[in-house]
Design a protein around this motif. Structure first.
Motif, mmCIF file in Angstrom:
data_model
loop_
_atom_site.group_PDB
_atom_site.id
_atom_site.type_symbol
_atom_site.label_atom_id
_atom_site.label_comp_id
_atom_site.label_asym_id
_atom_site.label_seq_id
_atom_site.Cartn_x
_atom_site.Cartn_y
_atom_site.Cartn_z
ATOM 1 N N TYR A 85 0.762 -1.060 -0.103
ATOM 2 C CA TYR A 85 -0.046 0.038 0.021
ATOM 3 C C TYR A 85 0.984 1.029 -0.017
ATOM 4 O O TYR A 85 0.342 2.342 0.561
ATOM 5 C CB TYR A 85 -1.001 -0.078 1.089
ATOM 6 C CG TYR A 85 -1.828 -1.201 1.366
ATOM 7 C CD1 TYR A 85 -2.894 -1.501 0.340
ATOM 8 C CD2 TYR A 85 -1.655 -2.127 2.287
ATOM 9 C CE1 TYR A 85 -3.600 -2.598 0.515
ATOM 10 C CE2 TYR A 85 -2.310 -3.518 2.298
ATOM 11 C CZ TYR A 85 -3.492 -3.717 1.566
ATOM 12 O OH TYR A 85 -3.954 -4.861 1.689
ATOM 13 N N THR A 119 -12.840 1.051 4.970
ATOM 14 C CA THR A 119 -11.846 2.178 4.600
ATOM 15 C C THR A 119 -11.177 1.989 3.231
ATOM 16 O O THR A 119 -11.226 0.768 2.812
ATOM 17 C CB THR A 119 -10.741 2.191 5.767
ATOM 18 O OG1 THR A 119 -9.826 0.830 5.704
ATOM 19 C CG2 THR A 119 -11.173 2.549 6.997
ATOM 20 N N HIS A 120 -10.556 2.835 2.688
ATOM 21 C CA HIS A 120 -9.952 2.609 1.332
ATOM 22 C C HIS A 120 -8.565 3.379 1.291
ATOM 23 O O HIS A 120 -8.162 4.209 2.077
ATOM 24 C CB HIS A 120 -10.761 3.028 0.210
ATOM 25 C CG HIS A 120 -11.014 4.548 0.001
ATOM 26 N ND1 HIS A 120 -11.986 5.026 0.958
ATOM 27 C CD2 HIS A 120 -10.426 5.650 -0.209
ATOM 28 C CE1 HIS A 120 -12.128 6.445 0.865
ATOM 29 N NE2 HIS A 120 -11.011 6.717 -0.100
ATOM 30 N N SER A 121 -7.818 2.744 0.469
ATOM 31 C CA SER A 121 -6.482 3.274 0.145
ATOM 32 C C SER A 121 -6.509 4.339 -0.671
ATOM 33 O O SER A 121 -7.412 4.299 -1.732
ATOM 34 C CB SER A 121 -5.303 2.125 -0.137
ATOM 35 O OG SER A 121 -4.239 2.692 -0.707
ATOM 36 N N ARG A 122 -5.597 5.410 -0.537
ATOM 37 C CA ARG A 122 -5.324 6.400 -1.532
ATOM 38 C C ARG A 122 -5.062 5.838 -2.987
ATOM 39 O O ARG A 122 -5.002 6.610 -4.043
ATOM 40 C CB ARG A 122 -4.760 7.687 -1.119
ATOM 41 C CG ARG A 122 -3.101 7.264 -0.823
ATOM 42 C CD ARG A 122 -2.570 8.502 -0.328
ATOM 43 N NE ARG A 122 -0.943 8.308 0.005
ATOM 44 C CZ ARG A 122 -0.117 8.689 -0.738
ATOM 45 N NH1 ARG A 122 -0.215 9.381 -2.002
ATOM 46 N NH2 ARG A 122 1.309 8.319 -0.526
ATOM 47 N N THR A 126 -11.532 -2.030 -3.284
ATOM 48 C CA THR A 126 -12.901 -0.893 -3.444
ATOM 49 C C THR A 126 -14.135 -1.527 -4.124
ATOM 50 O O THR A 126 -14.917 -0.861 -3.830
ATOM 51 C CB THR A 126 -12.114 0.442 -4.163
ATOM 52 O OG1 THR A 126 -11.901 -0.001 -5.593
ATOM 53 C CG2 THR A 126 -11.095 0.986 -3.440
ATOM 54 N N ASP A 159 -17.190 5.055 4.693
ATOM 55 C CA ASP A 159 -15.980 4.648 3.869
ATOM 56 C C ASP A 159 -14.855 5.759 3.950
ATOM 57 O O ASP A 159 -14.640 6.548 3.407
ATOM 58 C CB ASP A 159 -16.276 4.300 2.491
ATOM 59 C CG ASP A 159 -15.188 3.767 1.579
ATOM 60 O OD1 ASP A 159 -14.018 3.333 2.432
ATOM 61 O OD2 ASP A 159 -15.243 3.325 0.359
ATOM 62 N N GLU A 205 -11.049 7.171 4.264
ATOM 63 C CA GLU A 205 -9.460 7.038 3.757
ATOM 64 C C GLU A 205 -8.280 6.668 4.749
ATOM 65 O O GLU A 205 -8.383 7.473 5.720
ATOM 66 C CB GLU A 205 -9.074 8.170 2.771
ATOM 67 C CG GLU A 205 -7.827 7.991 1.966
ATOM 68 C CD GLU A 205 -7.492 9.109 1.087
ATOM 69 O OE1 GLU A 205 -6.517 9.823 1.237
ATOM 70 O OE2 GLU A 205 -8.233 9.220 -0.064
ATOM 71 N N ASP A 206 -7.650 5.695 4.356
ATOM 72 C CA ASP A 206 -6.442 5.201 5.475
ATOM 73 C C ASP A 206 -5.350 6.396 5.347
ATOM 74 O O ASP A 206 -5.063 6.659 4.155
ATOM 75 C CB ASP A 206 -5.990 3.870 5.019
ATOM 76 C CG ASP A 206 -7.168 2.829 5.174
ATOM 77 O OD1 ASP A 206 -7.534 2.645 6.271
ATOM 78 O OD2 ASP A 206 -6.990 1.808 4.403
ATOM 79 N N VAL A 259 -7.445 6.133 8.999
ATOM 80 C CA VAL A 259 -8.235 6.772 9.704
ATOM 81 C C VAL A 259 -8.070 6.991 11.173
ATOM 82 O O VAL A 259 -7.726 6.296 11.825
ATOM 83 C CB VAL A 259 -9.744 6.032 9.494
ATOM 84 C CG1 VAL A 259 -10.949 6.959 10.200
ATOM 85 C CG2 VAL A 259 -10.269 5.930 8.253
#
Length: 327
Positions: free
Chosen positions: A124, A179-182, A188, A209, A211-212, A214
């Motif tokens: 990541y 959560t989601h990665s950039r 996703t 949801d 963004e990591d 958080v």
């Protein structure tokens, strides 16, 4: 401990013949091979795998990058990768990256220096400028600017399946918590599958949801649940998030699964043979590892390879959903 020259002298052959025996290259009589192997054994000769790798431009070693060995999904994946590599006569070098960009770049450099032949990576970090289509790299779930081989599970169907199961078990309003990665990843699609299936089945839903990373994630979950008290079925983006939700619902004196049902995603195993701790959508970890190993070896050998492999998921019943199906 003898040298290659010592082996050659004892076996009464040239150093080149010893080299051909070691590397299994070129024509060597069987009787000569036996003499060389006997001399190696007598002299306790251990080949320098690193030097031979530099000469042959191959080390038969693959690096595996995972964020942390402490996460059950990553450790199980590492177990199956090592087992499959061993079957192909490859060794595994484990990088427990702690999502550290510098550590991951060191492993990429090791490929460039011929210290390892390729990388299987769950990453990541910001590696787009370093991962190219020319680098022997197989990624799990992640996408880069340049096309690389990606092994993933059917994350979209995971979201659909979670909705179907929660509705079957009588849930009236659903919640997605994740959560989601950039960075762009296949995971996703879990949210996308959830939304599409909920709308198809005309079931109301709410989404959280973040963004990591958080900050105060558990407080964010609590706030979401307090703002949506009528949510009685939750699909968690990962099993670890599902465990956080369980903890928070317990603090709120809300019973699981009587009042709120939860389905996680990943299918983590705390230990082989133990009962499921959650209802979950399980990724086929063993098959993902097997596919990743097969693909990295194909890439290393210069063979044509399919750039995306998607494997099926399935639902596993656990204690966080009701046993009965309501029709």
């Amino acid at each position: 401990m003898g040298t290659m020259k010592d082996v050659a002298a004892l076996a009464k052959v040239g150093v080149g013949t010893v080299s051909r025996v070691l590397n299994n290259s070129g024509a060597v009589k069987e009787s000569t091979r036996r003499k060389v192997e006997a001399a190696m054994k007598e002299l306790n000769y251990i080949p320098n795998a690193y030097a031979r790798g530099l000469k042959m431009n191959k080390t038969n070693t693959v690096a595996l990058i995972i964020p942390t060995i402490w996460h059950p999904f990553f450790s199980e994946f590492a177990y199956y990768v090592e087992r499959n590599l061993s079957e192909h006569k490859y060794k595994m070098l484990l990088c427990n990256s702690d999502v550290n960009n510098d550590k991951e770049l060191e492993y990429i450099q090791m490929v460039q220096e011929n210290k390892v032949d390729g990388i299987i990576g769950i990453t990541y970090s910001d590696l787009d400028n370093f991962v190219s289509s020319h680098l022997p790299f197989v990624t799990i779930d992640r996408h880069f600017k340049e096309e690389t081989v990606c092994v993933t599970s059917d994350n979209f169907h995971a979201g659909q399946l979670a909705v179907e199961k929660l509705v079957e078990k009588g849930c009236q309003k659903l919640g997605y918590i994740g959560t989601h990665s950039r960075f762009p990843t296949e995971t996703t699609k879990r949210r996308s599958g959830f939304v599409e299936q909920a709308e198809l089945m005309e079931i109301p839903y709410a989404i959280y949801d973040g963004e990591d990373p958080v900050v105060e994630f558990k407080q964010e979950i609590r706030t979401f649940l307090e703002e949506n008290p009528d949510v009685d079925g939750v699909f968690a983006h990962t099993d670890f998030i599902a465990l956080d939700i369980l903890e928070i619902l317990d603090e709120m004196d809300r019973k699981v699964p009587e009042e709120v049902q939860i389905i996680g995603c990943d299918g983590i195993k705390m230990e082989a043979g133990r009962k499921q701790i959650l209802s979950t959508i399980r990724q086929p970890v063993d098959l993902m590892a097997k596919a990743a190993v097969e693909k990295i070896i194909q890439v290393i050998d210069g063979e044509p390879v399919k750039t995306k492999i998607t494997l099926p998921v399935h639902y596993i019943e656990g204690p966080t959903t009701k046993n009965e199906i309501l029709k």
